[in-house]
Scaffold this active site. Structure first.
Site, PDB file in Angstrom:
ATOM      1  CB  SER A 196      -0.958  -0.003   1.194  1.00  0.00           C
ATOM      2  OG  SER A 196      -0.258  -0.221   2.403  1.00  0.00           O
ATOM      3  CG  HIS A 242      -1.469   4.079   3.846  1.00  0.00           C
ATOM      4  ND1 HIS A 242      -2.781   3.848   4.209  1.00  0.00           N
ATOM      5  CD2 HIS A 242      -0.950   2.853   3.593  1.00  0.00           C
ATOM      6  CE1 HIS A 242      -3.039   2.555   4.174  1.00  0.00           C
ATOM      7  NE2 HIS A 242      -1.931   1.928   3.809  1.00  0.00           N
TER       8      HIS A 242
END
Length: 292
Positions: A196, A242
């Site tokens: 991610s 992230h």
């Protein structure tokens, strides 16, 4: 160069399809070509006209080899495809399945691949630098790996033909490195796995490139906002990775947007090197911040 200048500049559009924007240049004539017009070459891609000229200059031995190994000259990639994206998805999925198999015999592959900041510094008793990148290959569940790889595949098939294979790979790896650095700075003792961080970097680069080309990037911004909120709102998700991947992707996207001309290729490499150097400096500061 301003966004309107970019959108009006014909050099930012495929010379064979003037309505299609692209960042990829033919390695021989340096003209902009869209994914449909790209044919992979030894380095980069070439346009149909240069391909025909190249085929005209083949030696008899090269022609015999082409007839022997089939049309297209052996191993070739379909124009407009995304081979690096496919390899990333395939290798990551394979590592997830291998981890499941090895767990049956008592070996935890995920634990060996996961990013865990203390393992990067000898003063904490270990030095395992591969974790800066291998954490992108490890995932916690089928849902985790499935959603991440589906997103990587969908976005990669847009970005990779636009950027070219090597630029796209650099974006993916630098974004992953950015996610790892942010995790080390903001969550030093928290293990992190998943693609991610790199995925957020891809979205960040797509946002910058789309905005630079004058495109409508509101959909990308909404997707980013939703995923960032999810990361902050739910436990078990590394929002630090992230944010770090997104920041690195934005920086790489800016570099690609401002150095797309062939004459600026050296500057592009230098700027990418600067981004990596800054990330490594921040990584070196992480244990000081943690101990302090």
């Amino acid at each position: 160069m301003t966004t309107p200048d970019y959108s009006r500049n014909p050099a930012n559009y495929c010379f064979r399809h003037p309505d299609r924007m692209s960042f990829a240049l033919c390695q021989r004539c340096q003209r902009t070509i869209c994914p449909e017009c790209q044919t992979p070459a030894a380095v980069g891609v070439i346009c149909p006209e240069c391909l025909r000229e190249q085929q005209k200059g083949r030696t008899p031995a090269q022609k015999r080899a082409q007839r022997r190994w089939g049309r297209g000259g052996g191993v070739a990639v379909r124009a407009g495809s995304a081979p690096v994206t496919n390899w990333i998805v395939g290798i990551t999925a394979g590592m997830f399945l291998l981890d499941l198999l090895l767990r049956q015999v008592g070996f935890n592959l995920q634990g060996w691949l996961a990013f865990y900041a203390p393992t990067l510094y000898p003063q904490f008793g270990a030095f395992e630098p591969w974790r800066l990148f291998t954490w992108m290959l490890a995932h916690a569940s089928f849902i985790h790996v499935g959603l991440n790889l589906l997103s990587v595949w969908m976005i990669g098939r847009v970005l990779e033909p636009m950027l070219g294979r090597w630029r796209f790979l650099a974006l993916y790896l630098i974004s992953g490195l950015g996610g790892a650095v942010a995790a080390a700075l903001l969550a030093f003792t928290t293990p992190v796995v998943g693609a991610s961080g790199a995925l957020f970097g891809m979205l960040g680069a797509l946002l910058v490139i789309g905005r630079t080309l004058g495109g409508d990037v509101r959909g990308i911004m909404i997707i980013l906002a939703i995923n960032l909120v999810i990361g902050f709102a739910f436990g078990g998700i590394s929002w630090q990775a992230h944010v770090g991947g997104l920041a690195a992707g934005l920086a790489v996207g800016w570099v690609f947007s401002t150095t797309r001309q062939a004459s600026r290729s050296r500057r592009q490499l230098v700027l990418l090197g600067v981004i990596v150097a800054v990330l490594l400096v921040l990584l070196a500061l992480a244990p000081m911040i943690y101990v302090g």
